[in-house]
Design a protein around this motif. Structure first.
Motif, PDB file in Angstrom:
ATOM      1  N   THR A   1       0.812  -1.208   0.000  1.00 20.77           N
ATOM      2  CA  THR A   1       0.000   0.000   0.000  1.00 20.77           C
ATOM      3  C   THR A   1       0.847   1.259   0.000  1.00 20.77           C
ATOM      4  N   GLY A   2       0.172   2.338  -0.301  1.00 22.55           N
ATOM      5  CA  GLY A   2       0.749   3.665  -0.198  1.00 22.55           C
ATOM      6  C   GLY A   2      -0.383   4.650  -0.067  1.00 22.55           C
ATOM      7  N   ASP A   3      -0.074   5.831   0.414  1.00 25.14           N
ATOM      8  CA  ASP A   3      -1.094   6.862   0.478  1.00 25.14           C
ATOM      9  C   ASP A   3      -0.436   8.222   0.275  1.00 25.14           C
ATOM     10  N   LYS A   4      -1.207   9.104  -0.279  1.00 25.36           N
ATOM     11  CA  LYS A   4      -0.754  10.472  -0.519  1.00 25.36           C
ATOM     12  C   LYS A   4      -1.981  11.352  -0.473  1.00 25.36           C
ATOM     13  N   GLY A   5      -2.002  12.304   0.410  1.00 25.41           N
ATOM     14  CA  GLY A   5      -3.180  13.159   0.527  1.00 25.41           C
ATOM     15  C   GLY A   5      -4.390  12.325   0.876  1.00 25.41           C
ATOM     16  N   ASN A   6      -5.434  12.479   0.080  1.00 21.25           N
ATOM     17  CA  ASN A   6      -6.691  11.770   0.336  1.00 21.25           C
ATOM     18  C   ASN A   6      -6.845  10.550  -0.579  1.00 21.25           C
ATOM     19  N   ARG A   7      -5.737  10.044  -1.090  1.00 24.41           N
ATOM     20  CA  ARG A   7      -5.742   8.918  -2.033  1.00 24.41           C
ATOM     21  C   ARG A   7      -4.934   7.756  -1.447  1.00 24.41           C
ATOM     22  N   SER A   8      -5.518   6.578  -1.538  1.00 26.21           N
ATOM     23  CA  SER A   8      -4.824   5.360  -1.137  1.00 26.21           C
ATOM     24  C   SER A   8      -4.620   4.494  -2.366  1.00 26.21           C
ATOM     25  N   ASN A   9      -3.476   3.841  -2.430  1.00 29.76           N
ATOM     26  CA  ASN A   9      -3.316   2.865  -3.497  1.00 29.76           C
ATOM     27  C   ASN A   9      -2.960   1.537  -2.844  1.00 29.76           C
ATOM     28  N   ILE A  10      -3.698   0.524  -3.247  1.00 32.86           N
ATOM     29  CA  ILE A  10      -3.581  -0.797  -2.647  1.00 32.86           C
ATOM     30  C   ILE A  10      -3.312  -1.807  -3.757  1.00 32.86           C
ATOM     31  N   SER A  11      -2.174  -2.459  -3.669  1.00 30.14           N
ATOM     32  CA  SER A  11      -1.835  -3.501  -4.638  1.00 30.14           C
ATOM     33  C   SER A  11      -2.172  -4.860  -4.055  1.00 30.14           C
ATOM     34  N   VAL A  12      -2.697  -5.728  -4.899  1.00 22.86           N
ATOM     35  CA  VAL A  12      -3.019  -7.103  -4.543  1.00 22.86           C
ATOM     36  C   VAL A  12      -2.173  -7.976  -5.470  1.00 22.86           C
TER      37      VAL A  12
ATOM     38  N   VAL B   1      -6.431   2.334  -7.097  1.00 20.28           N
ATOM     39  CA  VAL B   1      -6.258   3.714  -6.660  1.00 20.28           C
ATOM     40  C   VAL B   1      -7.634   4.160  -6.179  1.00 20.28           C
ATOM     41  N   ILE B   2      -7.697   4.518  -4.909  1.00 15.14           N
ATOM     42  CA  ILE B   2      -8.976   4.850  -4.272  1.00 15.14           C
ATOM     43  C   ILE B   2      -8.909   6.296  -3.801  1.00 15.14           C
ATOM     44  N   ASP B   3      -9.685   7.137  -4.453  1.00 17.55           N
ATOM     45  CA  ASP B   3      -9.714   8.563  -4.125  1.00 17.55           C
ATOM     46  C   ASP B   3     -10.758   8.863  -3.056  1.00 17.55           C
ATOM     47  N   GLY B   4     -10.446   9.838  -2.214  1.00 16.24           N
ATOM     48  CA  GLY B   4     -11.407  10.320  -1.225  1.00 16.24           C
ATOM     49  C   GLY B   4     -11.686   9.340  -0.109  1.00 16.24           C
ATOM     50  N   VAL B   5     -10.735   8.467   0.199  1.00 19.73           N
ATOM     51  CA  VAL B   5     -10.997   7.405   1.174  1.00 19.73           C
ATOM     52  C   VAL B   5     -10.259   7.618   2.498  1.00 19.73           C
ATOM     53  N   LEU B   6      -9.412   8.641   2.575  1.00 20.50           N
ATOM     54  CA  LEU B   6      -8.573   8.813   3.766  1.00 20.50           C
ATOM     55  C   LEU B   6      -9.027   9.975   4.660  1.00 20.50           C
ATOM     56  N   ASP B   7     -10.303  10.270   4.660  1.00 14.76           N
ATOM     57  CA  ASP B   7     -10.848  11.321   5.541  1.00 14.76           C
ATOM     58  C   ASP B   7     -10.106  12.644   5.403  1.00 14.76           C
ATOM     59  N   GLY B   8      -9.718  12.994   4.180  1.00 12.96           N
ATOM     60  CA  GLY B   8      -9.033  14.256   3.930  1.00 12.96           C
ATOM     61  C   GLY B   8      -7.525  14.122   3.870  1.00 12.96           C
ATOM     62  N   GLY B   9      -7.011  12.995   4.230  1.00  4.34           N
ATOM     63  CA  GLY B   9      -5.567  12.771   4.238  1.00  4.34           C
ATOM     64  C   GLY B   9      -5.093  12.446   5.641  1.00  4.34           C
ATOM     65  N   VAL B  10      -3.957  11.803   5.718  1.00  3.63           N
ATOM     66  CA  VAL B  10      -3.451  11.320   7.000  1.00  3.63           C
ATOM     67  C   VAL B  10      -3.272  12.461   7.992  1.00  3.63           C
ATOM     68  N   ASN B  11      -2.776  13.594   7.542  1.00  2.44           N
ATOM     69  CA  ASN B  11      -2.541  14.709   8.463  1.00  2.44           C
ATOM     70  C   ASN B  11      -3.811  15.460   8.839  1.00  2.44           C
ATOM     71  N   ASP B  12      -4.858  15.354   8.032  1.00  2.00           N
ATOM     72  CA  ASP B  12      -6.109  16.056   8.300  1.00  2.00           C
ATOM     73  C   ASP B  12      -7.135  15.207   9.030  1.00  2.00           C
TER      74      ASP B  12
ATOM     75  N   ALA C   1      -5.925   6.287   9.415  1.00  2.00           N
ATOM     76  CA  ALA C   1      -6.482   6.374   8.065  1.00  2.00           C
ATOM     77  C   ALA C   1      -5.460   5.985   7.007  1.00  2.00           C
ATOM     78  N   HIS C   2      -4.320   5.500   7.419  1.00  2.00           N
ATOM     79  CA  HIS C   2      -3.278   5.138   6.459  1.00  2.00           C
ATOM     80  C   HIS C   2      -3.729   3.989   5.553  1.00  2.00           C
ATOM     81  N   GLY C   3      -3.191   3.985   4.332  1.00  8.95           N
ATOM     82  CA  GLY C   3      -3.501   2.925   3.380  1.00  8.95           C
ATOM     83  C   GLY C   3      -3.140   1.541   3.894  1.00  8.95           C
ATOM     84  N   LYS C   4      -2.110   1.457   4.741  1.00  8.58           N
ATOM     85  CA  LYS C   4      -1.699   0.150   5.263  1.00  8.58           C
ATOM     86  C   LYS C   4      -2.843  -0.523   6.011  1.00  8.58           C
ATOM     87  N   ALA C   5      -3.553   0.249   6.787  1.00 10.18           N
ATOM     88  CA  ALA C   5      -4.683  -0.315   7.528  1.00 10.18           C
ATOM     89  C   ALA C   5      -5.800  -0.726   6.575  1.00 10.18           C
ATOM     90  N   LEU C   6      -6.014   0.046   5.516  1.00 11.06           N
ATOM     91  CA  LEU C   6      -7.091  -0.252   4.576  1.00 11.06           C
ATOM     92  C   LEU C   6      -6.801  -1.500   3.749  1.00 11.06           C
TER      93      LEU C   6
END
Length: 114
Positions: A15-26, A72-83, A89-94
């Motif tokens: 996984t990775g995350d940036k802003g309010n976007r998470s990317n999850i590889s399977v 790539v999942i947009d708008g899933v991190l409640d505004g981003g990790v810092n917000d 809300a990190h992608g790792k948990a998702l």
């Protein structure tokens, strides 16, 4: 009745995350299962899985040479990790949520007649 199993039995995630976007590889453990995973781990399945987080978009990219797919999942991190006021809300948990999807057993493992 079709026998099912958890996705984590057939794949792992990165996984990775940036802003309010998470990317999850399977990534399939066994190349023989990749086509089956592509069939059952879809954009719709992931969108449904995260409906409580109200993603604005879910896009799947296939990487057959690695037996992998990337969501790539947009708008899933409640505004981003810092917000986010969310505890984690990190992608790792998702990614663990995705790996707990119930999917039918791959044909090579399904008993005849199931």
């Amino acid at each position: 009745m079709t026998a099912t199993a958890m996705l984590y039995q057939f794949a792992h995630g990165r996984t990775g995350d940036k802003g309010n976007r998470s990317n999850i590889s399977v990534i399939a453990y066994d190349a023989r299962d990749f086509g089956h995973l592509v069939e059952h781990v879809t954009e719709d399945a992931v969108r449904t899985l995260f409906r409580d987080r109200q993603p604005t978009a879910v896009t799947r990219y296939l990487v057959p040479s690695l037996q992998a797919m990337n969501f790539v999942i947009d708008g899933v991190l409640d505004g981003g990790v810092n917000d986010a006021l969310n505890l984690d809300a990190h992608g790792k948990a998702l990614s663990f949520r995705v790996l707990q999807l119930q999917i039918p057993l791959p044909p090579r493992l399904a008993a005849p007649g199931t």
